[in-house]
Write an enzyme that holds these catalytic residues in place. Sequence first.
Site, PDB file in Angstrom:
ATOM      1  N   TYR A  63       0.821  -1.211   0.000  1.00  0.00           N
ATOM      2  CA  TYR A  63       0.000   0.000   0.000  1.00  0.00           C
ATOM      3  C   TYR A  63       0.857   1.264   0.000  1.00  0.00           C
ATOM      4  CZ  TYR A  63      -3.882  -3.083   1.122  1.00  0.00           C
ATOM      5  OH  TYR A  63      -4.817  -4.087   1.097  1.00  0.00           O
ATOM      6  N   LYS A  66       4.573 -14.314   5.492  1.00  0.00           N
ATOM      7  CA  LYS A  66       4.802 -15.288   4.414  1.00  0.00           C
ATOM      8  C   LYS A  66       6.306 -15.298   4.130  1.00  0.00           C
ATOM      9  CE  LYS A  66       2.966 -18.040   1.193  1.00  0.00           C
ATOM     10  NZ  LYS A  66       2.094 -19.205   1.423  1.00  0.00           N
ATOM     11  N   ASP A 103      -1.506 -18.154   5.010  1.00  0.00           N
ATOM     12  CA  ASP A 103      -2.554 -19.072   4.532  1.00  0.00           C
ATOM     13  C   ASP A 103      -3.042 -19.965   5.674  1.00  0.00           C
ATOM     14  OD1 ASP A 103       0.171 -19.544   3.959  1.00  0.00           O
ATOM     15  OD2 ASP A 103      -0.263 -21.332   2.813  1.00  0.00           O
ATOM     16  N   ASP A 126      -5.468  -6.477   5.833  1.00  0.00           N
ATOM     17  CA  ASP A 126      -6.675  -6.005   5.163  1.00  0.00           C
ATOM     18  C   ASP A 126      -7.600  -7.197   4.880  1.00  0.00           C
ATOM     19  OD1 ASP A 126      -8.447  -4.412   3.829  1.00  0.00           O
ATOM     20  OD2 ASP A 126      -7.162  -3.962   2.132  1.00  0.00           O
TER      21      ASP A 126
END
Length: 339
Positions: free
Chosen positions: A123, A170, A203, A227
């Site tokens: 972002y 991640k 995940d 988000d």
Amino acid sequence: MTHRITLIPGDGIGPEVSEATRTVIAAAGVSVDWDIQTAGLEVARTEGEPLPARVLESIRANRCALKGPCGTPIGGGFRSVNVTLRQSLDLYANVRPIKSLPQVESRFDVDIVIVRENTEGLYAGLELMIMQGVAQSIKLTTERSSRRIAEFAFRYAESHGRPRVTFVHKANIMKISDGLALDATRKVAPLHPTIELREMIVDAAAMVMVRDPNSLGVLVTENLYGDILSDLGAGLVGGLGFVPGANIGDDAAVFEAVHGTAPDIAGKGLANPTALIQSAVMMLHHLGETAAANAIHKAILRQYEERKVVTGDIGGKAGTSEFTAEMCRLVREIRETAG
Ligand code: NAI
């Protein structure tokens, strides 16, 4: 004491839910001098930009704002008002408590908090077209911001009696950027020995949120994962119409609902103002108005427990104004009983 607070009504249902929230705050006996500042799509049309400098100046001066949803064009057009606000005011921590309400669809009695880094990651707005047909978006990650958000999450856990922080990443794939954030979090953890640090790949975290959400405690993560997981969280407790949000920095705080402008129901008096009222509860705690915050919180619980006056999004018949009138009645009743 009178609080001076910036109010950004926003677009679509924003003015309706903002008005409802102001009415409930007044019923709780809090004196507010509202500094009303318009922003969003309509302002872009009339003033040439969706977030004029006057709005930022007002929030800088008042240090506190309540904000309705603002529309953002998809693809081209101007930059999101929300992203610009967060970055311009360095509102680095986005805090979203995800908690079930009585009688609102929910598979578990969910009670977790998501702390999302608000200023960096994908972002940061660093996108470019390298050549025709090839676009690149840069995921900006700094040690400073990674440490700062980890510090915030641990301090939040300590002050809210939550024993665990789960850092979501991640770093198995994005070894450098997410790896840096993971290292920074690991350095912060020993400074808060009463709080357990748990690490989880994003995940897997999405699955755990659906199957065993409360095991996550305070979930802290970077911008994009935060988000997405925040909306997943909203889905666990009845949808976007219920979840509050706060954007907190060292110099200012902006409290907002996480839902959008709901163009399909805007202007019809059907909007559910619960999310913005819940955000106002967070705001009142932030301002030290604990008794008023607790009275409104109790009124929300009672209104949903009774389920007599609820809005159409959860199968009720009430419009925004009936819902608000009932909440004001409950707030006054709770204050009278307490006083
Ligand atoms: P949305 O949240 O506006 O609407 C999704 C669905 O939820 C619609 O069916 C809507 O009627 C319903 N809904 C949302 N809030 C509700 C409420 N309080 N009461 C009853 N029903 C409610 O999401 P959408 O359609 O993706 O976005 C519309 C616009 O809002 C876009 O321009 C988007 O950029 C903007 N937006 C702004 C946000 C903000 O300012 N915080 C956040 C999300 C979207």
